[in-house]
Scaffold this active site. Structure first.
Site, short mmCIF file in Angstrom:
data_model
loop_
_atom_site.label_atom_id
_atom_site.label_comp_id
_atom_site.label_asym_id
_atom_site.label_seq_id
_atom_site.Cartn_x
_atom_site.Cartn_y
_atom_site.Cartn_z
N GLU A 197 5.35 6.55 1.16
CA GLU A 197 5.11 5.43 1.85
C GLU A 197 6.21 4.48 2.10
OE1 GLU A 197 0.49 5.28 0.88
OE2 GLU A 197 1.79 3.84 -0.39
N CYS A 222 4.46 -4.70 -3.60
CA CYS A 222 5.25 -4.31 -4.88
C CYS A 222 4.47 -3.70 -5.97
CB CYS A 222 6.22 -5.35 -5.33
SG CYS A 222 7.22 -4.97 -6.68
#
EC number: 2.1.1.192
Length: 373
Positions: free
Chosen positions: A94, A344
């Site tokens: 990703e 994150c």
């Protein structure tokens, strides 16, 4: 069987010039080719009009320009875009595009999964398969630039910053990460400033020293705990390279770096009642007193099955104020893309786990469940 073609996205300028020397061509031809690839996004040799026809034919016979494909993408309400990038064998990594008023940042992956086992990170829970190649790393930038639109008339690119903060530990893939970052920095590559390319590491100290000998980029370090006892749990690589050894390596790196302007960015994920007390804030400030830094506090982004919770805003604010009392610059990171699991610590991809890490975890959970019942 025909000879496998050379993927030119695997070559930094030094390797590209060596190839052109082998073809009997002058070095400036390699520079021209790189400009076509990285400034204008061209992958068809016939479109490279300032390269003569004979050379174009030579290149087409021996070389190719192939970036991994985008399998799918999701767009967040805040404009963040998460891309699933196909890297073969049914696997995906990703990549995340984060637009802001004054910049456009791409968060790039370096491994299929992650070889480390940080307990608060979704990627780590998926296990590890392999390192990405140079073409798979720079190909993320190249492919997303195509998606966003190369300005073919001017050569202006839509991405201004790159952060090696996606899936994987970059320092465990130095053989490919260094030439990939060379291409990012090269005037004939993506032509990014060294202050606009950031590598984040959990602390593989010998590789950090090698990185410092090879090139200069901005450095972010994943600390996440103010002492070895807690960091051994949160960031298990700490058992091999404990905090004082890591901090010494950081100081060696920034001492010879211009990109960091004399200080490093400390990343510290805020885990509710795990590492976010005022006592731990004092401890962190004392830990960092000899290492010039700014501190980036990252509100934890939960993922399915996560054992942790996000610190409350009041605990984050209190932690931040303690650090500032010591004169530290503190930034609380704005969470981006969490509604599409692009924030994150949330990247997961699609991984064939060679470590069997996820299977072992599920087995342990099943054993605990049976015992409790």
């Amino acid at each position: 069987m025909s000879e496998k073609k050379i993927n030119l996205l695997d070559l930094d300028r030094k390797a590209m010039r060596a190839l052109f020397a082998d073809l009997g061509e002058k070095p400036f031809r390699a520079d021209q080719l790189m400009k076509w690839i990285y400034h204008f996004g061209v992958s068809d040799f016939e479109e490279m009009t300032n390269i003569n026809k004979v050379l174009r034919q030579k290149l087409a016979a021996r070389c190719e320009i192939v970036a991994p494909e985008i399998s799918s993408y999701q767009k967040s309400a805040d404009g963040t875009i998460k891309f699933a990038i196909h890297v073969g064998e049914g696997q995906e990594v990703e990549t995340v595009y984060i637009p802001e008023d004054d910049r456009a940042t791409l968060c790039v992956s370096s491994q299929v999964g992650c070889a480390l086992e940080c307990t608060f990170c979704s990627t780590a829970q998926q296990g590890f398969n392999r390192n990405l190649t140079v073409s798979e790393i720079v190909g993320q930038i190249w492919r997303v630039s195509h998606f966003l639109g190369f300005a073919k008339d001017t050569g202006e690119r839509p991405i201004t910053n790159v952060v090696m903060m996606g899936m994987g530990e970059p320092l465990l893939n130095l053989a490919n990460v260094i030439p990939a970052m060379d291409i990012m920095l090269d005037d004939f590559g993506f032509s990014l400033s060294k202050r606009r390319v950031t590598l984040s590491t959990s602390g593989v100290v010998p590789a950090l020293d090698k990185l410092g000998d090879a090139l200069d980029v901005a450095l972010a370090v994943s600390i996440h705990a103010p002492n070895d006892e807690l960091r051994d749990i949160l960031v298990p690589v700490n058992k091999k390279y404990p905090l004082q050894e890591f901090l010494a390596g950081i100081r060696r790196y920034i001492a010879k770096s211009n990109a960091n302007r004399g200080r490093v960015t400390v990343e510290y994920v805020m885990l509710d009642h795990i590492n976010d007390s005022t006592e731990q804030a004092h401890e962190l400030a004392q830990l960092m007193k000899d290492t010039p830094c700014k501190v980036n506090l990252i509100p934890f982004n939960p993922y399915p099955g996560s054992p942790y919770g996000r610190s409350s805003n009041s605990r984050i604010d209190r932690f931040s104020k303690v650090l500032m009392e010591y004169g530290l610059t503190v930034i609380v990171r704005k969470t981006r893309g969490d509604d599409i699991d692009a924030a994150c610590g949330q990247l997961a991809g699609d991984i064939r786990d060679r470590t069997k890490r996820l299977a072992k975890k599920r087995m342990q959970e099943n054993q605990i469940s049976v015992t409790m019942n």
